[in-house]
Scaffold this active site. Structure first.
Site, PDB file in Angstrom:
ATOM      1  N   ASP A  68      -9.415  -6.363   2.799  1.00 11.62           N
ATOM      2  CA  ASP A  68      -8.096  -6.765   2.316  1.00 11.62           C
ATOM      3  C   ASP A  68      -7.758  -8.195   2.721  1.00 11.62           C
ATOM      4  O   ASP A  68      -6.823  -8.793   2.191  1.00 11.62           O
ATOM      5  CB  ASP A  68      -7.003  -5.849   2.890  1.00 11.62           C
ATOM      6  CG  ASP A  68      -7.025  -4.463   2.273  1.00 11.62           C
ATOM      7  OD1 ASP A  68      -7.544  -4.332   1.154  1.00 11.62           O
ATOM      8  OD2 ASP A  68      -6.529  -3.519   2.912  1.00 11.62           O
TER       9      ASP A  68
ATOM     10  N   ASP B  58      -4.851  -3.679   5.347  1.00 10.60           N
ATOM     11  CA  ASP B  58      -5.266  -3.248   6.680  1.00 10.60           C
ATOM     12  C   ASP B  58      -6.766  -3.426   6.902  1.00 10.60           C
ATOM     13  O   ASP B  58      -7.193  -3.881   7.943  1.00 10.60           O
ATOM     14  CB  ASP B  58      -4.847  -1.800   6.955  1.00 10.60           C
ATOM     15  CG  ASP B  58      -5.278  -0.838   5.853  1.00 10.60           C
ATOM     16  OD1 ASP B  58      -6.086  -1.230   4.987  1.00 10.60           O
ATOM     17  OD2 ASP B  58      -4.805   0.307   5.866  1.00 10.60           O
TER      18      ASP B  58
ATOM     19  N   ASP C 270       0.848  -1.183   0.000  1.00  7.06           N
ATOM     20  CA  ASP C 270       0.000   0.000   0.000  1.00  7.06           C
ATOM     21  C   ASP C 270       0.889   1.240   0.000  1.00  7.06           C
ATOM     22  O   ASP C 270       2.010   1.210   0.511  1.00  7.06           O
ATOM     23  CB  ASP C 270      -0.892   0.028   1.243  1.00  7.06           C
ATOM     24  CG  ASP C 270      -1.972  -1.035   1.192  1.00  7.06           C
ATOM     25  OD1 ASP C 270      -2.491  -1.281   0.102  1.00  7.06           O
ATOM     26  OD2 ASP C 270      -2.274  -1.620   2.241  1.00  7.06           O
TER      27      ASP C 270
END
Length: 850
Positions: A595, A591, A304
């Protein structure tokens, strides 16, 4: 009776500690772990060891009491060493369980704090959101679209909508929040919860069997059979030659104890556990031991952007409204009141009005705090502004919708405020606010706004659009339609300073760094280019473009993609699958609750420790305690180091054990006297197999550990010539030991002295070889002795033990040794070091001429 003061400000810390002492920790009672006594006794749970103990006891009754006692002492010392290793491993895993236990956001002393869930007490007020595991039995005080997965208790897979009043306001420990957010009060903890009553709480740390340990356990069984066969051959050969049957039996058993690498799999576990501890110091918490092995194979890291590659320190740098971009210089911006309302009301930040500085007063997501700080400088002003309106309804931000909406009661009217991704918000707007006037949002105006977005994102600004709607009387699908566009906030989130170095480290190590973000394509490219993740925009693909590709097309195209922008969690899952289809070992960060599938699908699932939800943490193999990309790279490096160290001590143990077996076998084949007595064989085992092997497990990495390509996941531990090194070096150790023994006899030394020379040659050659095992490419001359002080200490202890056995009179009698003269030491040192010296010269010239 509910105490209103406790609900408004939470419990005081003093009261919470009192209740914790009264009711106990909020934890499910666990079965007792393996006791130290059982761990110690398990060290003797070996057929060969029991035979040796029985044989030595018989030996004691037959008059050989000194030998019997000494052998038993050595066996017990080996057991103590094994106990220390295993006990430390168990303690390390227990510590990791405690570290991985869930946390809770709780109201204490009027402030929101994050504490270990075990510290929750009855009466605590907690805050929950999508992805959280509910830490105790509670009743909801307030909620917004709050839905819970109670399948763990009820077996029903469908989520249950909860209310903050009536019978449906109870939520239970262990269940998962799958939608919305809420505020709740704890009513039961620990074993008194519904989950406690059925004792169904799952452990957080999974003690998976390490694949490498499984392979080495299987290998150990094969080696046991081979060693026993050779030991039987040695015993029968001695008996056939007329030697004492009992003595040859004891020789065979002692040789089996020394030669069988029974601790091989155990040392792997110790090495993995020590590696996990080192990773923890570098902010990487490994939840599953097999992940440590896989880390060293990682070829793709999907990360990310926000907070991992960037600092997650958001600052509004520009605002777009009334047709132009307004640069901000850090001061509060109050020119546009509707923008101020949209970004302040449509916000989930908490704040402490007692704090004068707005940065200290705000508690919440960095993006949302940045939006408020763009308009306020102190908490009191924010409180005064918020008191003018009342939030009566909200739709929380969702990673698929990429928007958040609230309905505020302002006096006699209700107004809906919306914030979110510009393209999503713009598509729902029919009007635009321009210089205080509401106008039709024409195509020309839309294009002007989109050009502003392009300009701002090209400057690496993350754009968030604001809109509103008067007379919002319903909360249906039409709530977010026909909106009035207000403007855009441009937020800067600078790259982490250490991220660029980490990206370079990845490239040198043959690992592809991949950025995944929900941000605009231009913002992602600007950050990616600065970090050297990509060079051209052709390496960037959006979620919309991704949707147009089938899995086969994506698998082909993904070779050229380095950045995925405007993606949702569903895209992440496809990205992992596509990289794996190209035979990559993929690490994926995540997170949010959505996900979790991608994190679980990845070879190495990585959850953010700061922002990660409980669901994603449980799906992950590793948790980043600092949410930092550089920590992932450090963990990969540590994974490579651990694997290399495992190869080192496997090389050392097997080559040394082979040398011991061949020493006895060769002398039997050539009808020579037995070069080592049973007690001497056990002495070799004690001096060389324990401490030096463990010390190799903590050997520091070689300087070029991150300069080679990742190894294949299915690569044999004996690949790259390791088996040949073991066979050749083990054979040479055995041959040199026999030669030292034979030359001792040839020069006229008595049998005791010759055996002492053989004992010293065998032990010293192994202790020299342990330094050779520190590198497969470099010679002893090129490796600093002082980079592994544990190994120096281990070898020193072994040498002291050896010298004591041949120079301390009492131990001379026990081990049947004699003091060596200088000429005899010359022979010992020559045969101990000649092979290592020649091999080091070869490696030295090879590396310098490469």
């Amino acid at each position: 009776m509910i105490n209103e003061r406790e609900i408004e400000g939470g419990l005081t810390q003093v009261e919470a500690e009192r209740r914790l002492k009264k009711y106990g920790p909020n934890a499910i009672e666990k079965k007792n772990g393996i006791s130290p006594v059982k761990i110690f006794l398990s060290q003797f749970n070996d057929f060969i060891t029991w035979i040796l103990i029985v044989a030595t006891v018989i030996s004691g009754f037959m008059g050989e009491k000194a030998d019997a006692i000494t052998i038993l002492i050595i066996v017990i010392m080996n057991a103590i060493l094994g106990f220390v290793q295993e006990f430390k491993t168990e303690r390390s895993l227990e510590t990791l369980k405690e570290l991985a236990s869930p946390t809770s956001k709780v109201l204490r002393d009027g402030k929101i704090r994050i504490i270990n869930a075990q510290e929750l007490v009855i009466g605590d007020v907690i805050f929950l959101e999508s992805g959280d595991k509910i830490p105790a039995d509670c009743i909801l005080l307030s909620r917004s679209n709050f839905m819970v997965d109670e399948s763990l208790l009820t077996g029903e897979s469908e989520g249950v909508e909860k209310s903050s009043s009536g019978k449906n306001n109870s939520i239970y420990m262990g269940t998962i929040v799958i939608k919305g957010k809420g505020k709740a009060r704890v009513i039961q903890t620990g074993m008194k919860t519904e989950m406690g009553k059925i004792a169904g709480m799952l452990q957080n740390i999974e003690k998976d069997r390490s694949p490498l340990k499984e392979k080495l356990t299987s290998l150990g069984k094969v080696l046991v059979v081979m060693c026993i066969a050779i030991c039987i051959l040695v015993t029968l050969t001695g008996v056939w030659r007329g030697q004492d049957k009992y003595e040859m039996f004891l020789v065979g058993v002692s040789l089996a104890v020394a030669a069988i690498p029974e601790g091989l799999a155990a040392i792997v576990t110790v090495a993995l556990a020590l590696g996990v501890s080192r990773m923890l110091k570098r902010n990487a918490l490994v939840r599953k031991l097999p992940a440590v092995e896989t880390l060293g194979c990682t070829s793709v890291i999907c990360s990310d952007k926000t907070g991992t590659l960037t600092e997650n320190k958001m600052t509004v740098k520009a605002l777009y409204f009334n047709g132009r971009i307004h640069k901000t210089k850090g001061e509060a911006f109050s020119e546009n009141m509707m923008m101020k309302k949209a970004f302040t009301y449509c916000n989930d930040c908490d704040f402490d009005v007692k704090k004068a500085n707005i940065s200290e007063a705000l508690i919440g997501d960095p993006t949302e705090t940045a939006l408020i700080k763009a308009f306020f400088t102190e908490g009191k002003a924010l409180k005064k502004f918020m008191d003018k309106a009342d939030r009566i309804y909200d739709i929380p931000f969702d990673s698929d919708r990429k928007m958040m909406s609230v309905i505020m009661r302002e006096g006699s009217k209700k107004v809906c405020y919306v914030k979110g991704a510009p393209e999503r918000v713009i598509n729902r707007c029919k009007y635009i606010l321009s210089n205080g006037q509401v106008k039709l949002f024409t195509l020309t105006e839309r294009n002007r706004v989109l050009r502003a977005v392009e300009n701002m994102t090209s400057d690496a600004l993350r754009c968030i659009a604001g809109a509103y709607k008067d007379n919002a009387v319903t909360a249906g699908r039409s709530l977010e339609n026909n909106l009035i566009f207000i403007g855009i906030a441009g937020i800067i989130d600078p790259p982490r300073k250490e991220a660029k170095d980490a990206v370079l480290k990845c490239r040198l190590a043959g690992i592809r760094p991949i950025m995944i973000t929900g941000d605009h394509k231009n913002t992602a490219f600007a950050i990616g280019k600065e970090l050297d993740i990509c060079k051209t925009q052709s390496q960037v693909i959006t979620g919309e473009e991704l949707d147009k590709l089938n899995d086969r097309e994506l698998s082909r195209k993904i070779r050229d993609i380095s950045i995925f922008a405007r993606v949702n969690p569903g895209h992440k899952f496809r990205i992992v699958k596509a990289f794996k289809a190209q035979n990559n070992i993929v690490a994926m960060t995540g997170d949010g609750v959505n996900d979790a599938p991608a994190v679980k699908e990845a070879d190495i699932g990585i959850c953010m420790g700061i922002s990660g939800t409980d669901v994603t943490k449980e799906a992950s193999s590793m948790i980043l305690l600092d949410d930092n990309f550089a920590t992932i790279v450090s963990a990969v490096e540590e994974g490579r180091v651990i694997y290399d160290n495992i190869r080192k001590f496997i090389r050392y143990l097997l080559s040394c054990n082979l040398g011991e077996v061949l020493t006895m076998l060769l002398t039997s084949i050539f009808s020579l006297d037995t070069p080592l007595l049973p007690i001497q064989i056990l002495m070799v085992n004690l001096a060389t197999d324990g401490l030096p092997a463990i010390a190799l497990g903590v050997d520091p990495p070689e300087g070029d550990i991150m300069r080679g390509k990742p190894r294949a996941k299915n690569e044999s531990i004996f690949a790259r010539g390791l088996s040949e090194k073991i066979i050749v070096r083990g054979t040479l150790i055995g041959v040199c030991t026999v030669l030292a023994f034979v030359i001792g006899l040839y020069l006229g030394f008595d049998l005791k002295t010759a055996r002492t020379m053989a004992l010293c040659t065998l032990i010293i050659s192994q202790l020299i070889h342990v330094f050779e095992c520190r590198s497969e490419k470099h010679s002893i001359f090129e490796i600093s002795l002082f980079t592994n002080l544990y190994l120096l200490a281990a070898v020193s202890i072994s040498m002291i033990m050896l010298l004591c056995t041949i120079y301390v009179p009492f131990l001379q009698m026990v081990f049947h040794t004699s003091a060596l003269m200088i000429s005899q030491w010359v022979i010992v040192l020559f045969f101990s070091g000649i092979i290592a010296f020649m091999n080091s010269l070869y490696l030295y010239f090879k590396s310098n001429n490469a």
